[in-house]
Design a protein around this motif. Structure first.
Motif, PDB file in Angstrom:
ATOM      1  N   ARG A   1      14.750  49.271 -48.221  1.00 34.01           N
ATOM      2  CA  ARG A   1      15.483  48.139 -48.145  1.00 34.01           C
ATOM      3  C   ARG A   1      14.615  47.170 -47.802  1.00 34.01           C
ATOM      4  N   TYR A   2      13.995  47.195 -47.116  1.00 35.28           N
ATOM      5  CA  TYR A   2      12.796  45.765 -46.996  1.00 35.28           C
ATOM      6  C   TYR A   2      11.236  46.133 -47.535  1.00 35.28           C
ATOM      7  N   VAL A   3      10.469  45.117 -47.811  1.00 38.28           N
ATOM      8  CA  VAL A   3       9.629  45.315 -48.051  1.00 38.28           C
ATOM      9  C   VAL A   3       9.173  44.007 -47.197  1.00 38.28           C
ATOM     10  N   LEU A   4       7.863  44.551 -46.471  1.00 36.55           N
ATOM     11  CA  LEU A   4       7.388  43.816 -45.333  1.00 36.55           C
ATOM     12  C   LEU A   4       5.812  43.252 -45.722  1.00 36.55           C
ATOM     13  N   SER A   5       5.012  42.166 -46.145  1.00 34.35           N
ATOM     14  CA  SER A   5       4.603  41.790 -45.954  1.00 34.35           C
ATOM     15  C   SER A   5       3.129  41.001 -45.032  1.00 34.35           C
ATOM     16  N   GLY A   6       2.257  41.249 -45.079  1.00 37.30           N
ATOM     17  CA  GLY A   6       0.918  40.508 -43.897  1.00 37.30           C
ATOM     18  C   GLY A   6      -0.079  39.382 -44.537  1.00 37.30           C
ATOM     19  N   SER A   7      -0.024  38.438 -43.954  1.00 40.17           N
ATOM     20  CA  SER A   7      -0.944  37.466 -44.250  1.00 40.17           C
ATOM     21  C   SER A   7      -2.153  37.530 -43.372  1.00 40.17           C
ATOM     22  N   GLY A   8      -2.945  36.689 -44.239  1.00 38.67           N
ATOM     23  CA  GLY A   8      -4.328  36.947 -43.382  1.00 38.67           C
ATOM     24  C   GLY A   8      -4.831  35.234 -42.596  1.00 38.67           C
ATOM     25  N   ARG A   9      -5.695  35.679 -42.399  1.00 43.71           N
ATOM     26  CA  ARG A   9      -6.074  34.220 -40.584  1.00 43.71           C
ATOM     27  C   ARG A   9      -5.990  32.813 -41.602  1.00 43.71           C
ATOM     28  N   GLU A  10      -5.370  32.074 -42.623  1.00 43.18           N
ATOM     29  CA  GLU A  10      -5.360  31.306 -42.575  1.00 43.18           C
ATOM     30  C   GLU A  10      -4.188  30.744 -42.507  1.00 43.18           C
ATOM     31  N   GLU A  11      -3.023  31.671 -42.729  1.00 43.94           N
ATOM     32  CA  GLU A  11      -1.529  31.482 -42.978  1.00 43.94           C
ATOM     33  C   GLU A  11      -0.913  33.010 -41.419  1.00 43.94           C
ATOM     34  N   GLY A  12      -1.111  33.934 -41.715  1.00 40.23           N
ATOM     35  CA  GLY A  12      -1.145  34.425 -40.083  1.00 40.23           C
ATOM     36  C   GLY A  12       1.083  35.155 -40.205  1.00 40.23           C
ATOM     37  N   LYS A  13       1.573  35.132 -41.649  1.00 39.35           N
ATOM     38  CA  LYS A  13       3.251  35.010 -41.387  1.00 39.35           C
ATOM     39  C   LYS A  13       3.184  36.318 -41.659  1.00 39.35           C
ATOM     40  N   ILE A  14       3.788  36.547 -41.804  1.00 42.79           N
ATOM     41  CA  ILE A  14       5.348  38.073 -42.141  1.00 42.79           C
ATOM     42  C   ILE A  14       5.719  37.858 -43.529  1.00 42.79           C
ATOM     43  N   ALA A  15       6.656  38.495 -44.088  1.00 37.46           N
ATOM     44  CA  ALA A  15       7.427  37.890 -45.096  1.00 37.46           C
ATOM     45  C   ALA A  15       8.182  39.069 -45.342  1.00 37.46           C
ATOM     46  N   ILE A  16       9.814  38.597 -44.948  1.00 31.87           N
ATOM     47  CA  ILE A  16      10.231  39.755 -45.781  1.00 31.87           C
ATOM     48  C   ILE A  16      10.893  39.821 -47.356  1.00 31.87           C
ATOM     49  N   TRP A  17      10.735  40.783 -47.560  1.00 30.76           N
ATOM     50  CA  TRP A  17      11.451  41.058 -48.998  1.00 30.76           C
ATOM     51  C   TRP A  17      12.987  41.576 -49.526  1.00 30.76           C
ATOM     52  N   LYS A  18      13.535  41.584 -50.347  1.00 32.43           N
ATOM     53  CA  LYS A  18      14.517  42.393 -50.387  1.00 32.43           C
ATOM     54  C   LYS A  18      13.983  43.177 -51.742  1.00 32.43           C
ATOM     55  N   VAL A  19      14.653  45.206 -51.563  1.00 36.93           N
ATOM     56  CA  VAL A  19      14.522  45.589 -52.538  1.00 36.93           C
ATOM     57  C   VAL A  19      15.499  46.213 -53.429  1.00 36.93           C
ATOM     58  N   GLU A  20      14.908  46.336 -54.488  1.00 34.00           N
ATOM     59  CA  GLU A  20      16.391  46.243 -55.534  1.00 34.00           C
ATOM     60  C   GLU A  20      15.930  47.586 -56.325  1.00 34.00           C
TER      61      GLU A  20
END
Length: 486
Positions: free
Chosen positions: A467-486
């Motif tokens: 239902r969702y995909v979660l992406s994690g970023s490198g140390r400059e930002e260090g955040k997780i984005a939550i994406w809707k899956v279609e």
């Protein structure tokens, strides 16, 4: 207090001033402005920051004087709010504009942290003006209105496709002095274990940050469940849910750490590997006890009984650089950098895909791979901005290619639903290097979407029940984005 939300606080209160809504003190929270009226004590809502359309600092004539006045125009009301703030007017003008800009950025980027950051800027402005008590104080404070300048100087437009697909952003390093890279993400569904307490039965997002830290989020509300516990002090490479109450974490320090889901503590360690643990995979999750396969960079593969935590078999693959392991069709697929080796669960070689036979023009290595039910192997290779697809029926055939436009590096790839491959890495967006995700339709072999919500490279991807995909970023930002899956 009953007018405010649960976590809302008043951060600034003006002197008693005359406004067109009565005499009183203006109060500012992280969400809104309101008036505490005097005479008849009461609460008058002025505006939420989201509802502001314009903020102006001006003067009105009163007898022979010009009195500095703040005017706030709202989207939803015709009437403009006016307050004769006198000497406080310039500071309030800066503060309201910065909070308004922060709220706009938070909405555009679906990242509530912009509001927290704007609030920090505002409190610093207030402190500067309070400390300096001089004509130059407002000029000094204006240097802190970072988001307001950003809003005016360059519109930080979020691409339309990204905005439609992005649901929310969260920061596992919130409260720390600097962001940490997100090395691995794991989603575990709720209500798995009949012994779980009701509050434990939420789905969870396990997030491994650099330095062996693990933060756990409630994946239904995206709030922190467990702030931080340590699994060693080295980089964590892989995570898997082995039994219903165990999460296994493989570390660069060659240890497998086992986290108990109920106590949220890391209470067991498996120390049979002699080098960095790079992959974990579970077989027969439905049966008890299940078998967990782990691999390490020196080519060792171990099979574990998940209940007794004992090694039931082991074998060695030739060469170094074993970086990933998958189960498909009852066999283990192992990525060793310069080849993908298919072995039986006892370690006997079944077939091998060598990279050198396919890429004569420059030396490269496999970065990662995925196996599809249509008997296809999808792989990314170092230095190439294409995804390669081999047929499992005949690995000797040359692969098909899918080009990733403006891609400079691939870091990770996962399969979502039956027919999507999500590829994360770094690529150009609006002329800048950003973290980028390519969503590929596996049937059509075309890139359906390019998603850009991270300022740093996308290091890890995981799927939440498709239902969702979660992406994690490198140390400059260090955040997780939550994406809707279609």
């Amino acid at each position: 207090m009953e007018q405010l939300d649960k976590n809302e606080c008043v951060y600034k209160l003006s002197s008693s001033v005359k406004t067109n809504r009565g005499v009183g003190k203006i109060a500012m929270t992280q969400k809104r402005l309101f008036l505490l009226t005097e005479g008849r004590p009461g609460y008058v809502e002025i505006s939420t920051f989201r509802d502001i359309e314009e903020v102006r600092s001006t003067t009105v004539a009163f007898l022979l004087l010009r009195i500095p006045t703040l005017k706030i125009k709202m989207v939803s009301k015709k009437e403009v709010f006016e307050a004769n703030l006198k000497t406080e007017c310039d500071l309030w003008h800066l503060m309201v504009k910065e909070m308004w800009a922060g709220k706009k950025l938070a909405d555009d980027h679906k990242d509530p942290q912009y509001v927290q950051q704007a609030l920090t800027h505002v409190l610093l402005m207030d402190a500067v003006v309070g400390a300096l008590q001089s004509p130059g104080a407002i000029y000094a404070a204006s240097k802190l209105s970072y988001f307001d300048k950003m809003k005016n100087e360059m519109p930080m437009a979020v691409p339309k496709t990204t905005s439609e697909t992005l649901k929310h952003k969260i920061n596992p390093s919130a409260g720390e002095t600097f962001p940490r890279a997100i090395d691995v993400l794991l989603y575990t569904p709720g209500h798995l274990d009949p012994a779980e307490k009701v509050e434990d039965a939420h789905p969870k997002l396990w997030c491994a940050l650099n330095g062996g830290r693990v933060v756990v989020f409630d994946a239904s509300s995206w709030t922190v469940l467990q702030h931080c516990f340590k699994a060693g002090a080295s980089k964590l490479n892989c995570m898997v849910m082995a039994e219903q109450s165990q999460v296994w974490v493989g570390s660069e320090d060659s240890v497998i750490y086992i986290i108990n889901v109920h106590s949220m503590s890391c209470n067991k360690q498996l120390t049979d590997h002699r080098s960095s643990v790079t992959g974990l995979v579970v077989q027969d999750r439905a049966q008890a006890p299940s078998t967990v396969y782990s691999c390490s960079a020196d080519g060792t593969v171990l099979a574990w009984n998940a209940s007794s935590l004992r090694v039931t078999s082991r074998f060695q693959l030739p060469g170094d650089g074993l970086s990933a392991i998958r189960l498909h069709g009852g066999r283990l697929w192992c990525c060793t950098g310069n080849s993908i080796v298919v072995v039986t669960t006892a370690g006997f070689l079944h077939q091998e895909l060598k990279i050198g036979e396919n890429f004569k023009e420059m030396s490269t290595s496999f970065l990662g791979f995925q196996l599809m039910p249509e008997e296809q192997l999808w792989a990314a290779c170092a230095g190439y901005d294409d995804i390669y697809i081999w047929s499992l029926r005949d690995l000797a055939q040359p692969p098909q290619r899918i080009h990733l436009q403006d891609c400079s590096k691939v870091s990770c790839m996962i399969r979502v639903k039956k027919q999507q491959i999500w590829v994360g890495g770094t690529g150009l967006s609006q002329g800048r290097a950003k973290g980028k995700i390519y969503v590929i339709d596996a049937e059509r072999k075309t890139v359906e979407k390019e998603l850009v919500a991270h300022t740093d490279t996308v290091k890890t991807l995981c799927s939440a029940e498709d239902r969702y995909v979660l992406s994690g970023s490198g140390r400059e930002e260090g955040k997780i984005a939550i994406w809707k899956v279609e």
